[in-house]
Scaffold this motif. Structure first.
Motif, PDB file in Angstrom:
ATOM      1  N   PRO A   1     -73.803  56.677 -21.564  1.00 46.69           N
ATOM      2  CA  PRO A   1     -72.572  56.209 -22.237  1.00 46.69           C
ATOM      3  C   PRO A   1     -71.311  56.554 -21.455  1.00 46.69           C
ATOM      4  O   PRO A   1     -70.367  55.760 -21.414  1.00 46.69           O
ATOM      5  CB  PRO A   1     -72.585  56.940 -23.582  1.00 46.69           C
ATOM      6  N   TYR A   2     -71.296  57.717 -20.815  1.00 48.23           N
ATOM      7  CA  TYR A   2     -70.124  58.121 -20.042  1.00 48.23           C
ATOM      8  C   TYR A   2     -69.981  57.264 -18.788  1.00 48.23           C
ATOM      9  O   TYR A   2     -68.865  56.909 -18.400  1.00 48.23           O
ATOM     10  CB  TYR A   2     -70.231  59.598 -19.654  1.00 48.23           C
ATOM     11  N   ILE A   3     -71.077  56.923 -18.163  1.00 43.81           N
ATOM     12  CA  ILE A   3     -71.041  56.081 -16.967  1.00 43.81           C
ATOM     13  C   ILE A   3     -70.525  54.694 -17.314  1.00 43.81           C
ATOM     14  O   ILE A   3     -69.640  54.144 -16.644  1.00 43.81           O
ATOM     15  CB  ILE A   3     -72.431  56.022 -16.303  1.00 43.81           C
ATOM     16  N   ILE A   4     -71.055  54.127 -18.393  1.00 41.46           N
ATOM     17  CA  ILE A   4     -70.634  52.789 -18.811  1.00 41.46           C
ATOM     18  C   ILE A   4     -69.153  52.792 -19.202  1.00 41.46           C
ATOM     19  O   ILE A   4     -68.384  51.916 -18.783  1.00 41.46           O
ATOM     20  CB  ILE A   4     -71.515  52.280 -19.964  1.00 41.46           C
ATOM     21  N   ALA A   5     -68.748  53.775 -19.996  1.00 37.19           N
ATOM     22  CA  ALA A   5     -67.342  53.857 -20.415  1.00 37.19           C
ATOM     23  C   ALA A   5     -66.425  54.069 -19.209  1.00 37.19           C
ATOM     24  O   ALA A   5     -65.339  53.494 -19.147  1.00 37.19           O
ATOM     25  CB  ALA A   5     -67.166  54.983 -21.430  1.00 37.19           C
ATOM     26  N   GLY A   6     -66.861  54.872 -18.244  1.00 34.80           N
ATOM     27  CA  GLY A   6     -66.067  55.092 -17.038  1.00 34.80           C
ATOM     28  C   GLY A   6     -65.910  53.827 -16.222  1.00 34.80           C
ATOM     29  O   GLY A   6     -64.825  53.539 -15.704  1.00 34.80           O
ATOM     30  N   LEU A   7     -66.983  53.055 -16.110  1.00 31.23           N
ATOM     31  CA  LEU A   7     -66.904  51.785 -15.379  1.00 31.23           C
ATOM     32  C   LEU A   7     -65.982  50.791 -16.082  1.00 31.23           C
ATOM     33  O   LEU A   7     -65.170  50.110 -15.438  1.00 31.23           O
ATOM     34  CB  LEU A   7     -68.302  51.190 -15.207  1.00 31.23           C
ATOM     35  N   ILE A   8     -66.093  50.706 -17.405  1.00 32.17           N
ATOM     36  CA  ILE A   8     -65.221  49.808 -18.172  1.00 32.17           C
ATOM     37  C   ILE A   8     -63.764  50.222 -18.001  1.00 32.17           C
ATOM     38  O   ILE A   8     -62.885  49.384 -17.767  1.00 32.17           O
ATOM     39  CB  ILE A   8     -65.628  49.787 -19.660  1.00 32.17           C
ATOM     40  N   PHE A   9     -63.494  51.524 -18.109  1.00 33.20           N
ATOM     41  CA  PHE A   9     -62.124  52.013 -17.932  1.00 33.20           C
ATOM     42  C   PHE A   9     -61.609  51.672 -16.540  1.00 33.20           C
ATOM     43  O   PHE A   9     -60.472  51.225 -16.386  1.00 33.20           O
ATOM     44  CB  PHE A   9     -62.062  53.527 -18.157  1.00 33.20           C
ATOM     45  N   THR A  10     -62.432  51.864 -15.522  1.00 32.59           N
ATOM     46  CA  THR A  10     -62.010  51.601 -14.145  1.00 32.59           C
ATOM     47  C   THR A  10     -61.679  50.130 -13.943  1.00 32.59           C
ATOM     48  O   THR A  10     -60.660  49.781 -13.341  1.00 32.59           O
ATOM     49  CB  THR A  10     -63.102  52.048 -13.151  1.00 32.59           C
ATOM     50  N   VAL A  11     -62.525  49.247 -14.454  1.00 28.11           N
ATOM     51  CA  VAL A  11     -62.284  47.806 -14.330  1.00 28.11           C
ATOM     52  C   VAL A  11     -60.988  47.424 -15.046  1.00 28.11           C
ATOM     53  O   VAL A  11     -60.147  46.692 -14.504  1.00 28.11           O
ATOM     54  CB  VAL A  11     -63.490  46.997 -14.869  1.00 28.11           C
ATOM     55  N   LEU A  12     -60.800  47.928 -16.275  1.00 26.65           N
ATOM     56  CA  LEU A  12     -59.575  47.617 -17.013  1.00 26.65           C
ATOM     57  C   LEU A  12     -58.335  48.177 -16.309  1.00 26.65           C
ATOM     58  O   LEU A  12     -57.292  47.518 -16.266  1.00 26.65           O
ATOM     59  CB  LEU A  12     -59.662  48.160 -18.441  1.00 26.65           C
ATOM     60  N   PHE A  13     -58.462  49.346 -15.743  1.00 22.48           N
ATOM     61  CA  PHE A  13     -57.339  49.954 -15.021  1.00 22.48           C
ATOM     62  C   PHE A  13     -56.969  49.114 -13.803  1.00 22.48           C
ATOM     63  O   PHE A  13     -55.794  48.820 -13.564  1.00 22.48           O
ATOM     64  CB  PHE A  13     -57.701  51.384 -14.608  1.00 22.48           C
ATOM     65  N   VAL A  14     -57.950  48.704 -13.021  1.00 19.66           N
ATOM     66  CA  VAL A  14     -57.688  47.893 -11.823  1.00 19.66           C
ATOM     67  C   VAL A  14     -57.089  46.541 -12.217  1.00 19.66           C
ATOM     68  O   VAL A  14     -56.131  46.068 -11.586  1.00 19.66           O
ATOM     69  CB  VAL A  14     -58.979  47.726 -10.982  1.00 19.66           C
ATOM     70  N   LEU A  15     -57.624  45.911 -13.271  1.00 20.41           N
ATOM     71  CA  LEU A  15     -57.080  44.627 -13.720  1.00 20.41           C
ATOM     72  C   LEU A  15     -55.636  44.789 -14.207  1.00 20.41           C
ATOM     73  O   LEU A  15     -54.797  43.900 -13.971  1.00 20.41           O
ATOM     74  CB  LEU A  15     -57.954  44.033 -14.822  1.00 20.41           C
ATOM     75  N   THR A  16     -55.340  45.893 -14.847  1.00 27.68           N
ATOM     76  CA  THR A  16     -53.972  46.153 -15.288  1.00 27.68           C
ATOM     77  C   THR A  16     -53.031  46.306 -14.101  1.00 27.68           C
ATOM     78  O   THR A  16     -51.923  45.736 -14.087  1.00 27.68           O
ATOM     79  CB  THR A  16     -53.920  47.427 -16.164  1.00 27.68           C
ATOM     80  N   ILE A  17     -53.457  47.031 -13.094  1.00 26.02           N
ATOM     81  CA  ILE A  17     -52.631  47.202 -11.885  1.00 26.02           C
ATOM     82  C   ILE A  17     -52.410  45.856 -11.204  1.00 26.02           C
ATOM     83  O   ILE A  17     -51.290  45.523 -10.797  1.00 26.02           O
ATOM     84  CB  ILE A  17     -53.281  48.206 -10.908  1.00 26.02           C
ATOM     85  N   ILE A  18     -53.452  45.059 -11.086  1.00 30.09           N
ATOM     86  CA  ILE A  18     -53.322  43.727 -10.476  1.00 30.09           C
ATOM     87  C   ILE A  18     -52.346  42.868 -11.273  1.00 30.09           C
ATOM     88  O   ILE A  18     -51.491  42.172 -10.711  1.00 30.09           O
ATOM     89  CB  ILE A  18     -54.702  43.044 -10.353  1.00 30.09           C
ATOM     90  N   GLY A  19     -52.457  42.920 -12.605  1.00 30.05           N
ATOM     91  CA  GLY A  19     -51.549  42.144 -13.446  1.00 30.05           C
ATOM     92  C   GLY A  19     -50.110  42.563 -13.308  1.00 30.05           C
ATOM     93  O   GLY A  19     -49.196  41.731 -13.213  1.00 30.05           O
ATOM     94  N   VAL A  20     -49.850  43.869 -13.281  1.00 31.96           N
ATOM     95  CA  VAL A  20     -48.487  44.382 -13.135  1.00 31.96           C
ATOM     96  C   VAL A  20     -47.917  43.979 -11.786  1.00 31.96           C
ATOM     97  O   VAL A  20     -46.761  43.520 -11.676  1.00 31.96           O
ATOM     98  CB  VAL A  20     -48.448  45.905 -13.341  1.00 31.96           C
TER      99      VAL A  20
END
Length: 100
Positions: A75-94
């Protein structure tokens, strides 16, 4: 009050504060231990808090112990990957908005 009385009072405060902090940590550890015994999976909220704590490098000892005592790291690995993807997409969007 005299300066010596002030210094005596100041010298007594740190041990009292340390005792209060230790008691709070013990209570927190007992609460976490009771709510999350060894081998159980974390709740969604606990997982989110752990991932944010890991991402920003801030985590309590009690939370770290709870995370390492969980039954599976998946669960921690999956949540970490989801967080990382969302973080990168947020940076790209900004960046896209700023450059547009």
């Amino acid at each position: 009050m005299t300066p010596s009385a002030d210094s005596d009072k100041a010298s007594k405060e740190p041990p009292e504060q340390q005792q209060q902090q230790q008691q709070q940590q013990q209570q927190q550890q007992q609460t976490l231990a009771a709510s999350n015994s060894k081998g159980s999976s974390p709740s969604m909220w606990q997982l989110v808090i752990s991932v944010f704590g890991a991402a920003f490098g801030v985590q309590t000892e009690a939370t770290r112990q709870r995370d390492f005592n969980s039954s599976s790291p998946l669960p921690y690995i999956i949540a970490g990957l989801i967080f990382t993807v969302l973080f990168v997409l947020t940076i790209i969007g900004v960046v896209s908005l700023v450059l547009a």
